[in-house]
Design a protein around this motif. Structure first.
Motif, PDB file in Angstrom:
ATOM      1  N   THR A   5       0.809  -1.219   0.000  1.00  0.00           N
ATOM      2  CA  THR A   5       0.000   0.000   0.000  1.00  0.00           C
ATOM      3  C   THR A   5       0.841   1.268   0.000  1.00  0.00           C
ATOM      4  OG1 THR A   5      -0.251  -0.170   2.400  1.00  0.00           O
ATOM      5  CG2 THR A   5      -2.058  -1.031   1.045  1.00  0.00           C
ATOM      6  N   SER A   6       2.162   1.141   0.110  1.00  0.00           N
ATOM      7  CA  SER A   6       3.022   2.320  -0.004  1.00  0.00           C
ATOM      8  C   SER A   6       3.229   2.710  -1.464  1.00  0.00           C
ATOM      9  CB  SER A   6       4.375   2.066   0.670  1.00  0.00           C
ATOM     10  OG  SER A   6       5.137   1.130  -0.074  1.00  0.00           O
ATOM     11  N   MET A   7       2.791   1.863  -2.384  1.00  0.00           N
ATOM     12  CA  MET A   7       2.963   2.102  -3.816  1.00  0.00           C
ATOM     13  C   MET A   7       1.775   2.891  -4.371  1.00  0.00           C
ATOM     14  SD  MET A   7       4.272  -1.686  -4.974  1.00  0.00           S
ATOM     15  CE  MET A   7       5.191  -1.196  -6.449  1.00  0.00           C
ATOM     16  N   LYS A  12      -6.037  -1.207  -0.048  1.00  0.00           N
ATOM     17  CA  LYS A  12      -6.177  -2.402   0.796  1.00  0.00           C
ATOM     18  C   LYS A  12      -6.736  -3.598   0.028  1.00  0.00           C
ATOM     19  CE  LYS A  12      -4.678  -1.134   4.850  1.00  0.00           C
ATOM     20  NZ  LYS A  12      -3.526  -1.811   5.425  1.00  0.00           N
ATOM     21  N   GLU A  13      -7.704  -3.364  -0.853  1.00  0.00           N
ATOM     22  CA  GLU A  13      -8.350  -4.475  -1.565  1.00  0.00           C
ATOM     23  C   GLU A  13      -7.384  -5.168  -2.522  1.00  0.00           C
ATOM     24  OE1 GLU A  13     -11.118  -7.255  -2.162  1.00  0.00           O
ATOM     25  OE2 GLU A  13     -11.274  -5.634  -0.700  1.00  0.00           O
ATOM     26  N   LYS A  17      -5.637  -9.042  -2.402  1.00  0.00           N
ATOM     27  CA  LYS A  17      -5.627  -9.978  -3.529  1.00  0.00           C
ATOM     28  C   LYS A  17      -4.197 -10.371  -3.895  1.00  0.00           C
ATOM     29  CE  LYS A  17     -10.035  -8.717  -5.516  1.00  0.00           C
ATOM     30  NZ  LYS A  17     -10.763  -8.036  -6.582  1.00  0.00           N
ATOM     31  N   LEU A  18      -3.291  -9.391  -3.930  1.00  0.00           N
ATOM     32  CA  LEU A  18      -1.901  -9.707  -4.248  1.00  0.00           C
ATOM     33  C   LEU A  18      -1.305 -10.666  -3.223  1.00  0.00           C
ATOM     34  CD1 LEU A  18      -0.691  -6.187  -5.390  1.00  0.00           C
ATOM     35  CD2 LEU A  18      -0.800  -8.235  -6.821  1.00  0.00           C
ATOM     36  N   LYS A  19      -1.566 -10.416  -1.960  1.00  0.00           N
ATOM     37  CA  LYS A  19      -1.039 -11.306  -0.920  1.00  0.00           C
ATOM     38  C   LYS A  19      -1.600 -12.711  -1.059  1.00  0.00           C
ATOM     39  CE  LYS A  19       0.414  -7.943   2.498  1.00  0.00           C
ATOM     40  NZ  LYS A  19       0.399  -7.530   3.888  1.00  0.00           N
ATOM     41  N   SER A  20      -2.848 -12.820  -1.516  1.00  0.00           N
ATOM     42  CA  SER A  20      -3.462 -14.147  -1.665  1.00  0.00           C
ATOM     43  C   SER A  20      -2.819 -14.963  -2.784  1.00  0.00           C
ATOM     44  CB  SER A  20      -4.966 -14.020  -1.909  1.00  0.00           C
ATOM     45  OG  SER A  20      -5.239 -13.640  -3.241  1.00  0.00           O
ATOM     46  N   VAL A  21      -2.101 -14.290  -3.692  1.00  0.00           N
ATOM     47  CA  VAL A  21      -1.404 -15.007  -4.766  1.00  0.00           C
ATOM     48  C   VAL A  21       0.111 -14.991  -4.566  1.00  0.00           C
ATOM     49  CG1 VAL A  21      -3.260 -14.718  -6.446  1.00  0.00           C
ATOM     50  CG2 VAL A  21      -1.433 -13.000  -6.335  1.00  0.00           C
ATOM     51  N   GLY A  22       0.542 -14.704  -3.324  1.00  0.00           N
ATOM     52  CA  GLY A  22       1.951 -14.841  -2.971  1.00  0.00           C
ATOM     53  C   GLY A  22       2.818 -13.625  -3.214  1.00  0.00           C
ATOM     54  N   ILE A  23       2.213 -12.465  -3.401  1.00  0.00           N
ATOM     55  CA  ILE A  23       2.974 -11.234  -3.601  1.00  0.00           C
ATOM     56  C   ILE A  23       2.754 -10.376  -2.364  1.00  0.00           C
ATOM     57  CG2 ILE A  23       3.339  -9.217  -5.068  1.00  0.00           C
ATOM     58  CD1 ILE A  23       2.017 -10.947  -7.345  1.00  0.00           C
TER      59      ILE A  23
END
Length: 84
Positions: A5-7, A12-13, A17-23
């Motif tokens: 979220t610093s980018m 947040k949403e 989603k990114l975290k759920s795919v390993g990023i």
């Protein structure tokens, strides 16, 4: 390691989603690139669209997604069209 979220463009949403795919970090997103991140998201979330891909590229390029150069947008659109 910086939070996603610093980018630019990453709220947040999309972070969830990114975290759920390993990023998990901005460095990881930058390393794998917008196309690979989009491909992972598209596999898990079929409703992601071209704007998501623009958002990811904008985050990597440190700019608002709607400020991406036309050439970049065209290249990303061609990539996105391959998922249809």
């Amino acid at each position: 390691m910086a939070e996603l979220t610093s980018m630019f463009n990453i709220g947040k949403e999309i972070e969830k989603k990114l975290k759920s795919v390993g990023i998990d970090t901005s460095e990881e997103l930058t390393r794998i690139g917008s196309k690979e991140a989009f491909a992972r998201l598209k596999t898990r979330y079929p409703n992601v669209c071209l704007v998501h891909l623009y958002t990811l590229q904008g985050a990597i390029d440190e700019m608002e997604y709607n400020q991406l150069p036309d050439k970049t947008k065209a290249e990303l659109k061609n990539f996105s069209d391959g998922f249809k």
